[in-house]
Design an enzyme around this catalytic site. Structure first.
Site, PDB file in Angstrom:
ATOM      1  N   GLY A 239      49.594  35.595  35.558  1.00 11.01           N
ATOM      2  CA  GLY A 239      49.643  34.740  36.737  1.00 11.01           C
ATOM      3  C   GLY A 239      48.462  33.832  36.977  1.00 11.01           C
ATOM      4  N   PRO A 274      49.043  37.823  30.566  1.00  9.49           N
ATOM      5  CA  PRO A 274      48.866  36.386  30.786  1.00  9.49           C
ATOM      6  C   PRO A 274      49.775  35.552  29.889  1.00  9.49           C
ATOM      7  CG  PRO A 274      47.106  37.205  29.387  1.00  9.49           C
ATOM      8  CD  PRO A 274      47.946  38.402  29.758  1.00  9.49           C
ATOM      9  N   GLY A 275      50.297  34.477  30.431  1.00  7.93           N
ATOM     10  CA  GLY A 275      51.102  33.558  29.635  1.00  7.93           C
ATOM     11  C   GLY A 275      50.466  32.182  29.659  1.00  7.93           C
ATOM     12  N   ARG A 276      50.656  31.504  30.794  1.00 10.91           N
ATOM     13  CA  ARG A 276      50.198  30.124  30.948  1.00 10.91           C
ATOM     14  C   ARG A 276      48.733  29.920  30.595  1.00 10.91           C
ATOM     15  NH1 ARG A 276      52.656  26.915  34.974  1.00 10.91           N
ATOM     16  NH2 ARG A 276      53.233  28.876  35.967  1.00 10.91           N
ATOM     17  N   ARG A 312      59.445  21.102  33.899  1.00 16.87           N
ATOM     18  CA  ARG A 312      58.610  21.499  35.037  1.00 16.87           C
ATOM     19  C   ARG A 312      58.542  20.447  36.150  1.00 16.87           C
ATOM     20  NH1 ARG A 312      53.929  22.692  35.213  1.00 16.87           N
ATOM     21  NH2 ARG A 312      54.168  24.614  36.376  1.00 16.87           N
ATOM     22  N   TYR A 316      59.924  21.908  39.528  1.00 19.25           N
ATOM     23  CA  TYR A 316      58.903  22.335  40.511  1.00 19.25           C
ATOM     24  C   TYR A 316      58.097  21.169  41.062  1.00 19.25           C
ATOM     25  CZ  TYR A 316      59.396  26.322  37.252  1.00 19.25           C
ATOM     26  OH  TYR A 316      59.859  27.280  36.398  1.00 19.25           O
ATOM     27  N   CYS A 342      70.502  11.335  32.314  1.00 20.59           N
ATOM     28  CA  CYS A 342      71.218  10.775  33.462  1.00 20.59           C
ATOM     29  C   CYS A 342      71.078  11.639  34.706  1.00 20.59           C
ATOM     30  CB  CYS A 342      72.679  10.592  33.095  1.00 20.59           C
ATOM     31  SG  CYS A 342      72.833   9.574  31.633  1.00 20.59           S
ATOM     32  N   GLU A 343      69.902  11.705  35.241  1.00 20.20           N
ATOM     33  CA  GLU A 343      69.606  12.448  36.469  1.00 20.20           C
ATOM     34  C   GLU A 343      68.416  11.759  37.124  1.00 20.20           C
ATOM     35  OE1 GLU A 343      70.492  15.878  37.468  1.00 20.20           O
ATOM     36  OE2 GLU A 343      71.591  16.517  35.682  1.00 20.20           O
ATOM     37  N   TYR A 370      55.578  26.966  29.175  1.00 14.73           N
ATOM     38  CA  TYR A 370      56.823  26.667  29.880  1.00 14.73           C
ATOM     39  C   TYR A 370      57.282  25.231  29.627  1.00 14.73           C
ATOM     40  CZ  TYR A 370      55.282  30.982  32.055  1.00 14.73           C
ATOM     41  OH  TYR A 370      54.844  32.272  32.251  1.00 14.73           O
TER      42      TYR A 370
HETATM   43  N1  LLP Z   1      54.495  38.920  33.527  1.00 15.66           N
HETATM   44  C1  LLP Z   1      55.660  38.764  34.179  1.00 15.66           C
HETATM   45  C2  LLP Z   1      56.415  39.952  34.562  1.00 15.66           C
HETATM   46  C3  LLP Z   1      56.138  37.481  34.455  1.00 15.66           C
HETATM   47  O1  LLP Z   1      57.287  37.326  35.103  1.00 15.66           O
HETATM   48  C4  LLP Z   1      55.382  36.351  34.062  1.00 15.66           C
HETATM   49  C5  LLP Z   1      55.857  35.005  34.325  1.00 15.66           C
HETATM   50  C6  LLP Z   1      54.177  36.567  33.371  1.00 15.66           C
HETATM   51  C7  LLP Z   1      53.757  37.869  33.144  1.00 15.66           C
HETATM   52  C8  LLP Z   1      53.300  35.456  32.904  1.00 15.66           C
HETATM   53  O2  LLP Z   1      52.802  34.710  33.962  1.00 15.66           O
HETATM   54  P1  LLP Z   1      51.735  33.547  33.702  1.00 15.66           P
HETATM   55  O3  LLP Z   1      50.444  34.186  33.243  1.00 15.66           O
HETATM   56  O4  LLP Z   1      52.299  32.635  32.673  1.00 15.66           O
HETATM   57  O5  LLP Z   1      51.615  32.894  35.025  1.00 15.66           O
HETATM   58  N2  LLP Z   1      58.396  28.488  34.485  1.00 15.66           N
HETATM   59  C9  LLP Z   1      57.350  28.553  35.471  1.00 15.66           C
HETATM   60  C10 LLP Z   1      56.582  29.851  35.369  1.00 15.66           C
HETATM   61  C11 LLP Z   1      57.453  31.073  35.451  1.00 15.66           C
HETATM   62  C12 LLP Z   1      56.680  32.345  35.299  1.00 15.66           C
HETATM   63  C13 LLP Z   1      57.593  33.486  35.135  1.00 15.66           C
HETATM   64  N3  LLP Z   1      56.938  34.741  34.931  1.00 15.66           N
HETATM   65  C14 LLP Z   1      56.450  27.351  35.314  1.00 15.66           C
HETATM   66  O6  LLP Z   1      56.705  26.520  34.448  1.00 15.66           O
HETATM   67  O7  LLP Z   1      55.512  27.164  36.096  1.00 15.66           O
END
Ligand code: LLP
Length: 414
Positions: A239, A274-276, A312, A316, A342-343, A370
């Site tokens: 997150g 962590p992802g993003r 995105r 969002y 076309c949107e 993402y």
């Molecule tokens: N763990 C869980 C259980 C999650 O649902 C998520 C993201 C993560 C970890 C990783 O979170 P991060 O570190 O990436 O914030 N599509 C959206 C973001 C959706 C996130 C969904 N869950 C965007 O483009 O902003």
């Protein structure tokens, strides 16, 4: 670490001019920097130094095999949310024993697949899932390692679509139900209670919501211990946000040290998801200006990337910097940067000051997370190519989809 920089008047990915990537592979395409991914991972790993910890990259952010493989080679674990992601991680060389399985809707088949593989832990999100997992594991003669994803009911102060830790969200187990479910899980023969987990949302820019959530979870962990259930790990979720525009963000080390300090003397292994923050600023979307259209109210730069490539902004109203690959000296004008879909929601940037001409290349920044993973074939647009740059080397890690592949599995009826 800056993956992308202007050198001799041309935007580069590491040591490669983006122009040459566009020439060789066409546009739109995603471009990732190996060094940026690796350095982001190391920030996490270094901040956990001295603790028993495992960074489990959230695969959904960017699931390209080459990206997963780079992280696997650094020792990363993985957080998955589907059988498809499990297959990807294994194909990329990730170890099953370092995989967490999150998500609210795990099917029986996915549970079997994960138990067969021997994953580290299931993050269980409901009582129904707990019951199902017990039955599936028992039928396979196994015990499924579990943690409960507890919803701490804390406001993450982020976009409502990516906020997950409030009562009204579909995620996790209500704080008030958690004790009963832990006691129930501890008594089920097919389950082995190993940890606890929370994840309150994505693109968080402040540490406070994380700390508020952690404090509630730790209070619960202590209570649980008093009731005879000791946990081996705590999963702090993901997150942490990235800078898209002008957000002020804590450094990874500041964020993690603040959280780790709260653990005190509790002997819990740390898991992170962590992802993003690992891949977001390690990637961009490279696109070419097709037309400039000067309307009465607005000017439009129509580019060859669209909402199907990067969803995105449409979904969002997210901001991504739009940067010319070869900046011009001319006076800039204000444009909405839009795609051919076309949107009306098909835009990548609004009201951007740009000095551009048809044929120019633009980089849509901060698109490593993402971006491709949320892309679609809407309007029968083949998905973009993905390129991973490593110093001077350019690797095509996923070719552009062919037109034929768009309908290859379809058939007509007699
Ligand atoms: N763990 C869980 C259980 C999650 O649902 C998520 C993201 C993560 C970890 C990783 O979170 P991060 O570190 O990436 O914030 N599509 C959206 C973001 C959706 C996130 C969904 N869950 C965007 O483009 O902003």
């Amino acid at each position: 670490m800056t993956a992308f920089s202007l050198r001799d008047g041309v935007l580069h990915a590491e040591s490669v001019p983006l122009e040459s990537i566009a020439r060789e592979f066409g546009t739109p395409c995603y471009v990732y920097s190996r060094a940026a991914i690796e350095s982001a991972y190391r920030e996490y790993a270094d901040a956990c130094d001295g603790r028993e910890a495992l960074v489990c990259y959230a695969v959904k952010a960017n699931s390209n095999l080459a990206v997963l493989n780079l992280l696997a080679r650094l020792g990363s674990g993985f957080d998955i949310v589907s059988g498809g992601e499990l297959a990807r991680v294994l194909a990329a060389g990730g170890l099953a024993e370092n995989i967490l399985f999150s998500g609210v809707g795990k099917t029986e088949a996915e549970m079997r697949q994960a138990l067969e593989a021997g994953i580290l832990c299931f993050n269980v999100e409901s009582e129904g899932e707990l019951d199902r997992l017990d039955i599936v594991a028992t039928s396979m003669g196994k015990r499924a390692p579990i943690s409960l994803r507890v919803n701490p009911d804390v406001d993450a102060h982020t976009h409502p679509y990516i906020s997950t830790g409030l009562k009204e969200n579909k995620f996790g187990i209500a704080y008030g139900d958690a004790l009963r479910l832990y006691l129930k899980a501890a008594a089920l023969p097919g389950l082995k209670v190993t940890g606890i987990d929370f994840h309150i949302g994505s693109q968080l820019t402040q540490i406070e919501p994380f700390l508020a959530a952690l404090d509630k979870i730790l209070e619960f962990v202590d209570r649980l211990k008093g009731d005879g259930v000791s946990l081996a790990h705590i999963d702090l979720g993901g997150g942490l946000g990235i800078r898209y525009q002008d957000e002020e963000l804590p450094a990874v080390a500041t964020y993690l040290h603040a959280l780790l300090a709260r653990l005190g003397t509790r002997r819990l292994k740390i898991l992170l998801e962590p992802g993003r923050s690992l891949v977001g600023n390690a990637g961009l979307l490279l696109t070419r200006v097709e037309y400039l259209k000067h309307g009465e109210d607005k000017n439009f730069a129509i580019v060859d990337a669209a909402m199907n490539d990067l969803m995105r902004p449409a979904l969002y109203q997210a901001w991504h910097d739009v940067v010319p690959v070869i900046p011009r000296a001319a006076a800039p004008q204000t444009y909405d940067v839009v795609g051919p879909v076309c949107e009306s929601g098909d835009w990548l940037g609004r009201d951007r000051l740009l000095a551009i001409a048809p044929g120019d290349l633009l980089a849509i920044m901060s698109a490593g997370a993402y971006g491709m993973s949320m892309s679609s074939n809407y309007n029968s647009r083949p998905r973009a190519a993905e390129i991973l740059v490593d110093g001077r080397q350019i690797h095509l890690v996923r070719p552009r989809e062919s037109r034929e592949s768009l309908f290859s599995g379809e058939c007509v009826i007699p």
